[in-house]
Design a protein around this motif. Structure first.
Motif, PDB file in Angstrom:
ATOM      1  N   ALA A  67      -8.406  19.323 -19.223  1.00  0.00           N
ATOM      2  CA  ALA A  67      -8.070  17.787 -19.269  1.00  0.00           C
ATOM      3  C   ALA A  67      -7.488  17.244 -17.788  1.00  0.00           C
ATOM      4  O   ALA A  67      -7.945  16.253 -17.315  1.00  0.00           O
ATOM      5  CB  ALA A  67      -7.140  17.285 -20.236  1.00  0.00           C
ATOM      6  N   ARG A  68      -6.621  18.258 -17.226  1.00  0.00           N
ATOM      7  CA  ARG A  68      -6.269  17.688 -15.877  1.00  0.00           C
ATOM      8  C   ARG A  68      -7.553  17.875 -14.846  1.00  0.00           C
ATOM      9  O   ARG A  68      -7.257  16.934 -14.033  1.00  0.00           O
ATOM     10  CB  ARG A  68      -5.025  18.602 -15.302  1.00  0.00           C
ATOM     11  N   LEU A  69      -8.273  18.662 -15.047  1.00  0.00           N
ATOM     12  CA  LEU A  69      -9.414  18.921 -13.844  1.00  0.00           C
ATOM     13  C   LEU A  69     -10.375  17.555 -13.972  1.00  0.00           C
ATOM     14  O   LEU A  69     -10.891  17.162 -12.949  1.00  0.00           O
ATOM     15  CB  LEU A  69     -10.110  20.049 -14.180  1.00  0.00           C
ATOM     16  N   GLU A  70     -10.461  17.325 -15.371  1.00  0.00           N
ATOM     17  CA  GLU A  70     -11.398  16.299 -15.803  1.00  0.00           C
ATOM     18  C   GLU A  70     -10.898  15.102 -15.117  1.00  0.00           C
ATOM     19  O   GLU A  70     -11.543  14.118 -14.607  1.00  0.00           O
ATOM     20  CB  GLU A  70     -11.718  16.356 -17.152  1.00  0.00           C
ATOM     21  N   GLN A  71      -9.629  14.767 -15.478  1.00  0.00           N
ATOM     22  CA  GLN A  71      -9.037  13.441 -14.749  1.00  0.00           C
ATOM     23  C   GLN A  71      -9.048  13.659 -13.135  1.00  0.00           C
ATOM     24  O   GLN A  71      -9.264  12.496 -12.646  1.00  0.00           O
ATOM     25  CB  GLN A  71      -7.489  13.314 -15.233  1.00  0.00           C
ATOM     26  N   ALA A  72      -8.854  14.538 -12.830  1.00  0.00           N
ATOM     27  CA  ALA A  72      -8.614  14.483 -10.960  1.00  0.00           C
ATOM     28  C   ALA A  72     -10.424  14.357 -10.742  1.00  0.00           C
ATOM     29  O   ALA A  72     -10.345  13.642  -9.757  1.00  0.00           O
ATOM     30  CB  ALA A  72      -8.562  16.058 -10.817  1.00  0.00           C
ATOM     31  N   LEU A  73     -11.292  14.906 -11.522  1.00  0.00           N
ATOM     32  CA  LEU A  73     -12.425  14.515 -10.969  1.00  0.00           C
ATOM     33  C   LEU A  73     -12.952  12.975 -11.234  1.00  0.00           C
ATOM     34  O   LEU A  73     -13.747  12.537 -10.389  1.00  0.00           O
ATOM     35  CB  LEU A  73     -13.518  15.655 -11.860  1.00  0.00           C
ATOM     36  N   SER A  74     -12.627  12.473 -12.176  1.00  0.00           N
ATOM     37  CA  SER A  74     -12.780  11.092 -12.719  1.00  0.00           C
ATOM     38  C   SER A  74     -12.083  10.430 -11.523  1.00  0.00           C
ATOM     39  O   SER A  74     -12.680   9.158 -11.270  1.00  0.00           O
ATOM     40  CB  SER A  74     -12.566  10.771 -14.022  1.00  0.00           C
ATOM     41  N   GLN A  75     -10.996  10.608 -11.251  1.00  0.00           N
ATOM     42  CA  GLN A  75     -10.389   9.786 -10.244  1.00  0.00           C
ATOM     43  C   GLN A  75     -10.780   9.994  -8.786  1.00  0.00           C
ATOM     44  O   GLN A  75     -10.922   9.006  -8.044  1.00  0.00           O
ATOM     45  CB  GLN A  75      -8.623  10.130 -10.028  1.00  0.00           C
ATOM     46  N   GLY A  76     -11.566  11.005  -8.596  1.00  0.00           N
ATOM     47  CA  GLY A  76     -12.088  11.134  -7.233  1.00  0.00           C
ATOM     48  C   GLY A  76     -13.582  10.562  -7.131  1.00  0.00           C
ATOM     49  O   GLY A  76     -14.156   9.956  -6.118  1.00  0.00           O
ATOM     50  N   LYS A  77     -14.162  10.216  -8.345  1.00  0.00           N
ATOM     51  CA  LYS A  77     -15.327   9.426  -8.288  1.00  0.00           C
ATOM     52  C   LYS A  77     -15.317   8.050  -8.354  1.00  0.00           C
ATOM     53  O   LYS A  77     -16.200   7.381  -7.821  1.00  0.00           O
ATOM     54  CB  LYS A  77     -16.097   9.782  -9.647  1.00  0.00           C
ATOM     55  N   LYS A  78     -14.158   7.375  -8.718  1.00  0.00           N
ATOM     56  CA  LYS A  78     -14.000   6.083  -8.447  1.00  0.00           C
ATOM     57  C   LYS A  78     -13.654   5.379  -7.073  1.00  0.00           C
ATOM     58  O   LYS A  78     -13.614   5.631  -6.246  1.00  0.00           O
ATOM     59  CB  LYS A  78     -12.513   5.310  -9.405  1.00  0.00           C
TER      60      LYS A  78
END
Length: 78
Positions: A67-78
């Motif tokens: 979950a932490r990795l997915e959140q970090a990835l989604s923040q990087g895409k924005k």
């Protein structure tokens, strides 16, 4: 004649008593074996429960990490 009958009755009584005692010994041995098997199964169950708890904790840890990795990835895409 009566002496032979008395001996036969005595032998029958002794045989019945011996058979009864032998049957009791066999029953006790079987009961002890059953208790031993139940104790072994109880130990195995406790071991498996501990292993299951550890696996569940590891799974929860991996879910949190994902979950932490997915959140970090989604923040990087924005």
């Amino acid at each position: 004649m009566t002496r032979m009958i008395a001996i036969a009755v005595g032998a029958a009584v002794v045989g019945v008593l011996a058979g009864f005692l032998w049957w009791g010994t066999a029953a006790n041995r079987l009961r002890d074996e059953i208790r031993t098997l139940q104790n072994q199964q109880g130990d195995e169950i406790k071991t498996l429960q501990a292993k299951l708890k550890k696996t569940e904790e590891e799974l929860q840890s991996e879910r949190e990490r994902r979950a932490r990795l997915e959140q970090a990835l989604s923040q990087g895409k924005k």
